[in-house]
Design a protein around this motif. Sequence first.
Motif, PDB file in Angstrom:
ATOM      1  N   GLU A 152       0.829  -1.207   0.000  1.00  0.00           N
ATOM      2  CA  GLU A 152       0.000   0.000   0.000  1.00  0.00           C
ATOM      3  C   GLU A 152       0.868   1.264   0.000  1.00  0.00           C
ATOM      4  O   GLU A 152       0.662   2.181  -0.803  1.00  0.00           O
ATOM      5  N   ILE A 153       1.865   1.287   0.868  1.00  0.00           N
ATOM      6  CA  ILE A 153       2.741   2.455   0.993  1.00  0.00           C
ATOM      7  C   ILE A 153       3.579   2.623  -0.270  1.00  0.00           C
ATOM      8  O   ILE A 153       3.662   3.709  -0.835  1.00  0.00           O
ATOM      9  N   ARG A 154       4.203   1.532  -0.720  1.00  0.00           N
ATOM     10  CA  ARG A 154       5.076   1.599  -1.897  1.00  0.00           C
ATOM     11  C   ARG A 154       4.282   1.962  -3.151  1.00  0.00           C
ATOM     12  O   ARG A 154       4.713   2.772  -3.960  1.00  0.00           O
ATOM     13  N   GLY A 155       3.091   1.381  -3.304  1.00  0.00           N
ATOM     14  CA  GLY A 155       2.267   1.678  -4.473  1.00  0.00           C
ATOM     15  C   GLY A 155       1.860   3.137  -4.543  1.00  0.00           C
ATOM     16  O   GLY A 155       1.935   3.762  -5.601  1.00  0.00           O
ATOM     17  N   ALA A 156       1.439   3.687  -3.413  1.00  0.00           N
ATOM     18  CA  ALA A 156       1.041   5.100  -3.388  1.00  0.00           C
ATOM     19  C   ALA A 156       2.237   6.001  -3.647  1.00  0.00           C
ATOM     20  O   ALA A 156       2.142   6.996  -4.380  1.00  0.00           O
TER      21      ALA A 156
END
Length: 168
Positions: A152-156
């Motif tokens: 979630e963090i890396r994708g955003a």
Amino acid sequence: MDAAPRSDCPINQAVEVLGDPWAMLVLRDIMFGDRRHFRELLTGSAEGIASNILSARLRRLVETGLLTREDARRGQRAAYSLTEAGVQVLPIMVALGSWGLAHRAGDQRLRIRAELLRDGGPELVGRFMDELRELHLGVARPDPCAPRAADEIRGAYEAALRNEPIEE
């Protein structure tokens, strides 16, 4: 090894280990970028860390117990992993990021990770710490079916760098 701390104050002792900006940035890149090797940390540094500085910081982070260094056999690269003490730096990073969001201007694209962690609260931070423990310490996540915080963090973050809309 370690020089004696200036005082026994826990804040002083934490600052002596974590107060160096390069040390925090190396830990950030290991945590959020999953960079585990010297060359990855050197070439992936947005701030442009010099090789001698990186070498010294990695050595210091190992000496202070925040990282371990897996010695490499001939032809392989040494890998760095977070220790439990290193994993527990994550909430400090979140607090620093939240302070930076509130009190410093910056590129909106680079603020997304701090915003996600701030807004996700203790639940997201806890899931991410569990994932770091799994990756670096081999400790199974308590809820293997839970959505992966790192994804979630890396994708955003990657979407923000490409100036794409962030999926909710």
